[in-house]
Design a protein around this motif. Sequence first.
Motif, mmCIF file in Angstrom:
data_model
loop_
_atom_site.group_PDB
_atom_site.id
_atom_site.type_symbol
_atom_site.label_atom_id
_atom_site.label_comp_id
_atom_site.label_asym_id
_atom_site.label_seq_id
_atom_site.Cartn_x
_atom_site.Cartn_y
_atom_site.Cartn_z
ATOM 1 N N VAL A 91 52.316 61.451 61.840
ATOM 2 C CA VAL A 91 51.209 62.508 61.135
ATOM 3 C C VAL A 91 51.240 62.624 60.033
ATOM 4 C CG1 VAL A 91 50.333 64.719 61.064
ATOM 5 C CG2 VAL A 91 50.960 63.750 63.626
ATOM 6 N N ILE B 67 43.799 62.126 67.611
ATOM 7 C CA ILE B 67 44.769 60.934 67.195
ATOM 8 C C ILE B 67 44.891 60.331 68.828
ATOM 9 C CG2 ILE B 67 47.204 61.293 66.842
ATOM 10 C CD1 ILE B 67 46.774 62.840 65.240
ATOM 11 N N SER C 13 52.495 54.162 62.571
ATOM 12 C CA SER C 13 51.341 53.946 62.324
ATOM 13 C C SER C 13 50.203 54.031 61.737
ATOM 14 C CB SER C 13 52.151 56.121 60.847
ATOM 15 O OG SER C 13 53.146 56.521 61.758
ATOM 16 N N LEU D 148 49.257 59.637 58.937
ATOM 17 C CA LEU D 148 47.622 59.333 58.794
ATOM 18 C C LEU D 148 47.454 60.210 58.316
ATOM 19 C CD1 LEU D 148 47.587 60.508 63.022
ATOM 20 C CD2 LEU D 148 48.083 57.918 60.788
#
Length: 161
Positions: free
Chosen positions: A130, A42, A70, A133
């Motif tokens: 996150v 990441i 993101s 993602l």
Amino acid sequence: MAARISVSRARSGLGHPEARALVLRAVRAALKAQGVDVPCEISVMFTDDEGIREINREFRGIDSATDVLSFPMNELSPGEFDAQYCERDPGTGAVLLGDMAISLERCAAQGEEFGHGFEREIMYLTVHSVLHLLGYDHVDEGEMKREMRAREEEIMRLLGK
């Protein structure tokens, strides 16, 4: 699980002394809570309101600043991470999860506005990103938004926040 989390700054001198450590801790907690147990990558970029506004305008066509953006590398189903459906680094084989940009300026302002401070705010925004993602979204007020908020709060609880 070995997550490679690269953190950069849009320009030198930008930042908060604990931002990097807080983001690393939040990314690792979110990945663990979501069952991501394979090597992955990441990329995180710290910027300010003007920098994130430029990114938002360029990639989303929205001419305004925001707190976090993101950019997932994969199309995943929320809560159903499966590495076999993910892009991988050809050299290392690590799963490429994607990129995030965080406005440290907005993060500090929101931490103050919401009364919980910078530390919780940057960790929350990181967990939120996150989850994006990993396939979560909140474009409408439906079940997926509720599910995403519940996951965020559970991970924040695990972080003691």
